[in-house]
Design a protein around this motif. Structure first.
Motif, PDB file in Angstrom:
ATOM      1  N   GLU A  24       3.021   8.370   8.503  1.00  0.00           N
ATOM      2  CA  GLU A  24       4.003   7.333   8.859  1.00  0.00           C
ATOM      3  C   GLU A  24       4.832   6.890   7.649  1.00  0.00           C
ATOM      4  O   GLU A  24       6.066   6.942   7.692  1.00  0.00           O
ATOM      5  N   PRO A  25       4.207   6.418   6.555  1.00  0.00           N
ATOM      6  CA  PRO A  25       5.024   6.031   5.400  1.00  0.00           C
ATOM      7  C   PRO A  25       5.729   7.202   4.733  1.00  0.00           C
ATOM      8  O   PRO A  25       6.827   7.038   4.186  1.00  0.00           O
ATOM      9  N   ILE A  26       5.139   8.403   4.782  1.00  0.00           N
ATOM     10  CA  ILE A  26       5.785   9.561   4.169  1.00  0.00           C
ATOM     11  C   ILE A  26       7.081   9.894   4.904  1.00  0.00           C
ATOM     12  O   ILE A  26       8.113  10.133   4.277  1.00  0.00           O
ATOM     13  N   VAL A  27       7.027   9.916   6.242  1.00  0.00           N
ATOM     14  CA  VAL A  27       8.242  10.169   7.022  1.00  0.00           C
ATOM     15  C   VAL A  27       9.284   9.091   6.739  1.00  0.00           C
ATOM     16  O   VAL A  27      10.482   9.380   6.584  1.00  0.00           O
ATOM     17  N   GLU A  87      -5.438   8.831 -10.613  1.00  0.00           N
ATOM     18  CA  GLU A  87      -5.777   8.235  -9.325  1.00  0.00           C
ATOM     19  C   GLU A  87      -4.643   8.385  -8.307  1.00  0.00           C
ATOM     20  O   GLU A  87      -4.878   8.521  -7.117  1.00  0.00           O
ATOM     21  N   LEU A  88      -3.406   8.376  -8.786  1.00  0.00           N
ATOM     22  CA  LEU A  88      -2.256   8.413  -7.884  1.00  0.00           C
ATOM     23  C   LEU A  88      -1.562   9.771  -7.861  1.00  0.00           C
ATOM     24  O   LEU A  88      -0.650   9.962  -7.062  1.00  0.00           O
ATOM     25  N   PHE A  89      -1.981  10.689  -8.731  1.00  0.00           N
ATOM     26  CA  PHE A  89      -1.182  11.890  -8.938  1.00  0.00           C
ATOM     27  C   PHE A  89      -1.010  12.724  -7.679  1.00  0.00           C
ATOM     28  O   PHE A  89       0.091  13.196  -7.387  1.00  0.00           O
ATOM     29  N   ASP A  90      -2.073  12.921  -6.901  1.00  0.00           N
ATOM     30  CA  ASP A  90      -1.968  13.790  -5.728  1.00  0.00           C
ATOM     31  C   ASP A  90      -1.047  13.204  -4.668  1.00  0.00           C
ATOM     32  O   ASP A  90      -0.253  13.923  -4.064  1.00  0.00           O
ATOM     33  N   VAL A  91      -1.146  11.888  -4.453  1.00  0.00           N
ATOM     34  CA  VAL A  91      -0.241  11.245  -3.503  1.00  0.00           C
ATOM     35  C   VAL A  91       1.195  11.319  -4.015  1.00  0.00           C
ATOM     36  O   VAL A  91       2.131  11.617  -3.267  1.00  0.00           O
ATOM     37  N   TYR A  92       1.351  11.056  -5.311  1.00  0.00           N
ATOM     38  CA  TYR A  92       2.677  11.112  -5.941  1.00  0.00           C
ATOM     39  C   TYR A  92       3.288  12.506  -5.795  1.00  0.00           C
ATOM     40  O   TYR A  92       4.459  12.655  -5.417  1.00  0.00           O
ATOM     41  N   PHE A  93       2.490  13.543  -6.065  1.00  0.00           N
ATOM     42  CA  PHE A  93       3.007  14.909  -6.021  1.00  0.00           C
ATOM     43  C   PHE A  93       3.361  15.311  -4.592  1.00  0.00           C
ATOM     44  O   PHE A  93       4.360  16.001  -4.352  1.00  0.00           O
ATOM     45  N   LEU A  94       2.546  14.853  -3.615  1.00  0.00           N
ATOM     46  CA  LEU A  94       2.840  15.143  -2.209  1.00  0.00           C
ATOM     47  C   LEU A  94       4.171  14.508  -1.807  1.00  0.00           C
ATOM     48  O   LEU A  94       5.041  15.158  -1.222  1.00  0.00           O
ATOM     49  N   VAL A  95       4.328  13.221  -2.125  1.00  0.00           N
ATOM     50  CA  VAL A  95       5.563  12.515  -1.785  1.00  0.00           C
ATOM     51  C   VAL A  95       6.751  13.144  -2.499  1.00  0.00           C
ATOM     52  O   VAL A  95       7.828  13.319  -1.909  1.00  0.00           O
ATOM     53  N   LEU A  96       6.568  13.516  -3.763  1.00  0.00           N
ATOM     54  CA  LEU A  96       7.664  14.104  -4.545  1.00  0.00           C
ATOM     55  C   LEU A  96       8.151  15.397  -3.908  1.00  0.00           C
ATOM     56  O   LEU A  96       9.366  15.619  -3.774  1.00  0.00           O
ATOM     57  N   LEU A 148       3.761   1.439  -0.832  1.00  0.00           N
ATOM     58  CA  LEU A 148       2.641   0.495  -0.801  1.00  0.00           C
ATOM     59  C   LEU A 148       1.767   0.741   0.418  1.00  0.00           C
ATOM     60  O   LEU A 148       0.536   0.694   0.339  1.00  0.00           O
ATOM     61  N   ARG A 149       2.393   1.021   1.564  1.00  0.00           N
ATOM     62  CA  ARG A 149       1.626   1.342   2.773  1.00  0.00           C
ATOM     63  C   ARG A 149       0.782   2.596   2.568  1.00  0.00           C
ATOM     64  O   ARG A 149      -0.380   2.663   2.959  1.00  0.00           O
ATOM     65  N   LEU A 150       1.403   3.606   1.969  1.00  0.00           N
ATOM     66  CA  LEU A 150       0.717   4.881   1.754  1.00  0.00           C
ATOM     67  C   LEU A 150      -0.476   4.705   0.826  1.00  0.00           C
ATOM     68  O   LEU A 150      -1.560   5.231   1.080  1.00  0.00           O
ATOM     69  N   LEU A 151      -0.293   3.953  -0.260  1.00  0.00           N
ATOM     70  CA  LEU A 151      -1.367   3.789  -1.233  1.00  0.00           C
ATOM     71  C   LEU A 151      -2.469   2.875  -0.716  1.00  0.00           C
ATOM     72  O   LEU A 151      -3.642   3.074  -1.027  1.00  0.00           O
ATOM     73  N   SER A 152      -2.095   1.876   0.077  1.00  0.00           N
ATOM     74  CA  SER A 152      -3.113   0.981   0.636  1.00  0.00           C
ATOM     75  C   SER A 152      -3.982   1.723   1.647  1.00  0.00           C
ATOM     76  O   SER A 152      -5.207   1.618   1.624  1.00  0.00           O
ATOM     77  N   GLY A 153      -3.330   2.500   2.520  1.00  0.00           N
ATOM     78  CA  GLY A 153      -4.072   3.274   3.513  1.00  0.00           C
ATOM     79  C   GLY A 153      -4.646   2.452   4.644  1.00  0.00           C
ATOM     80  O   GLY A 153      -5.224   2.984   5.587  1.00  0.00           O
ATOM     81  N   LYS A 154      -4.515   1.117   4.567  1.00  0.00           N
ATOM     82  CA  LYS A 154      -5.041   0.251   5.619  1.00  0.00           C
ATOM     83  C   LYS A 154      -4.280  -1.070   5.586  1.00  0.00           C
ATOM     84  O   LYS A 154      -3.655  -1.432   4.582  1.00  0.00           O
ATOM     85  N   TYR A 155      -4.342  -1.795   6.708  1.00  0.00           N
ATOM     86  CA  TYR A 155      -3.679  -3.090   6.793  1.00  0.00           C
ATOM     87  C   TYR A 155      -4.546  -4.149   6.102  1.00  0.00           C
ATOM     88  O   TYR A 155      -5.728  -4.293   6.416  1.00  0.00           O
TER      89      TYR A 155
END
Length: 336
Positions: free
Chosen positions: A181-184, A83-92, A243-250
């Motif tokens: 935003e959170p990635i930067v 579930e998190l791998f693609d976001v994790y790999f992008l950030v990595l 946490l912001r990146l994974l939530s994707g919304k406020y």
């Protein structure tokens, strides 16, 4: 009947959104269309005039969105979890690139302040630092995502049976947090983490002449003794951006997490940077000697003594604004 169709469409939209948001962008459009067609076919098989109960039964049969998304991936990658791998790999990838860039910048600044005697030794030291920095960046990012996976979604994983009523609402455009935003933010935080650990001596005022002279801002011995706390502060901010990146919304849940991290960081910042010990107590006299300026030294020393208080004040203000912003946006989206 129109209300029923609208209710059907809304629930289908929420289900498809919750599945596709967990998939790579290049797969989302095709799987969106495929999944909608599958739901429509399954409903027609159940009844020529399906009702809400039929739609709920179909979605229940399809199962939890996170599980269905994992099936659509077609591969099992469990270093962090499907579930998190693609976001994790992008950030990595971004963090590793930023790490190499940050170390290069730190080295260049270091070379300007003190030119090397041995070029090959300096080059070897550079590659060693890059390798060490990349390993550390990998460890930091992996640790953050491992913590998030273990704890952030615990409530969802505890549920024995998934129900359509558990579907999240599709966030409005203003409620969404752009991934950039959170990635930067994480990129700059990782660069800061590496600089404070590898080259804290670059923080200073540079005087250029026949030789480059650096007037250090910090007492480097005290700074290094406080390094573990500084690392924790930066790591907490990286966790906040993740946490912001994974939530994707406020959401109010996100706002609570952000508030806790910010409050802890304010306390740690005060502990580290408010006491005068971490600052170079001879900064003003060294600066006047190195630059040869003839300003009012007493007035300059007064403003130098105010720097820790000003920084603490700005930090408290910035973190408080961040807390308020997240709670206001989270509450506004909860009401909608």
């Amino acid at each position: 009947m129109e209300n029923t169709n609208s209710e059907f469409a809304g629930m289908i939209d929420r289900y498809v959104y919750d599945v596709t948001r967990r998939l790579p962008k290049n797969q989302r459009q095709d799987i969106d269309a495929e999944l909608r067609g599958l739901i429509e076919d399954m409903m027609e098989e159940r009844s020529p005039q399906p009702e809400k109960a039929d739609l709920e039964a179909v979605l229940t049969e399809l199962g939890r969105p996170s599980t269905l998304a994992a099936k659509y991936r077609g591969s099992k990658r469990f270093l962090i979890g499907p579930e998190l791998f693609d976001v994790y790999f992008l950030v990595l990838r971004i963090v590793i690139a930023a790490t190499a860039f940050g170390i290069t910048v730190a080295l260049i600044v270091g070379l300007i302040s003190s030119p090397p005697n041995d070029f090959w030794m300096t080059l070897g030291s550079y590659f060693t630092s890059v390798f060490s920095g990349v390993v550390q960046a990998f460890a930091y990012v992996t640790l953050v995502f491992a913590i998030i996976e273990r704890f952030a979604n615990k409530e969802e994983l505890k549920k024995d049976k998934w129900r359509p009523a558990d579907l999240p609402e599709i966030p409005k455009s203003k409620a969404r947090i752009k991934a950039s935003e959170p990635i930067v933010g994480m990129v700059f935080l990782v660069i800061a983490l590496l600089i404070v650990n590898i080259a804290p001596n670059i923080f200073g005022v540079y005087t250029f002449g026949e030789q480059v002279v650096v007037t250090h801002i910090f007492n480097l011995d005290v700074f290094r003794s406080m390094l573990i706390i500084i690392d924790i502060m930066i790591a907490l901010d990286i966790l906040k951006e993740a946490l912001r990146l994974l939530s994707g919304k406020y959401t109010l849940r996100l706002a609570t997490g952000v508030a806790v991290i910010n409050i802890v960081n304010i306390i740690l910042f005060i502990i580290v940077f408010l006491p005068p010990a971490i600052w170079n107590q001879n900064f003003v006299s060294e600066l006047f000697t190195n630059t040869g300026v003839s300003w009012d030294m007493a007035e300059f020393e007064y403003w130098w003594s105010m720097v820790p208080k000003i920084l603490v004040g700005l930090t408290i203000f910035g973190k408080t604004v961040d807390i308020i912003k997240n709670f206001v946006n989270g509450a506004r989206n909860a009401i909608r």
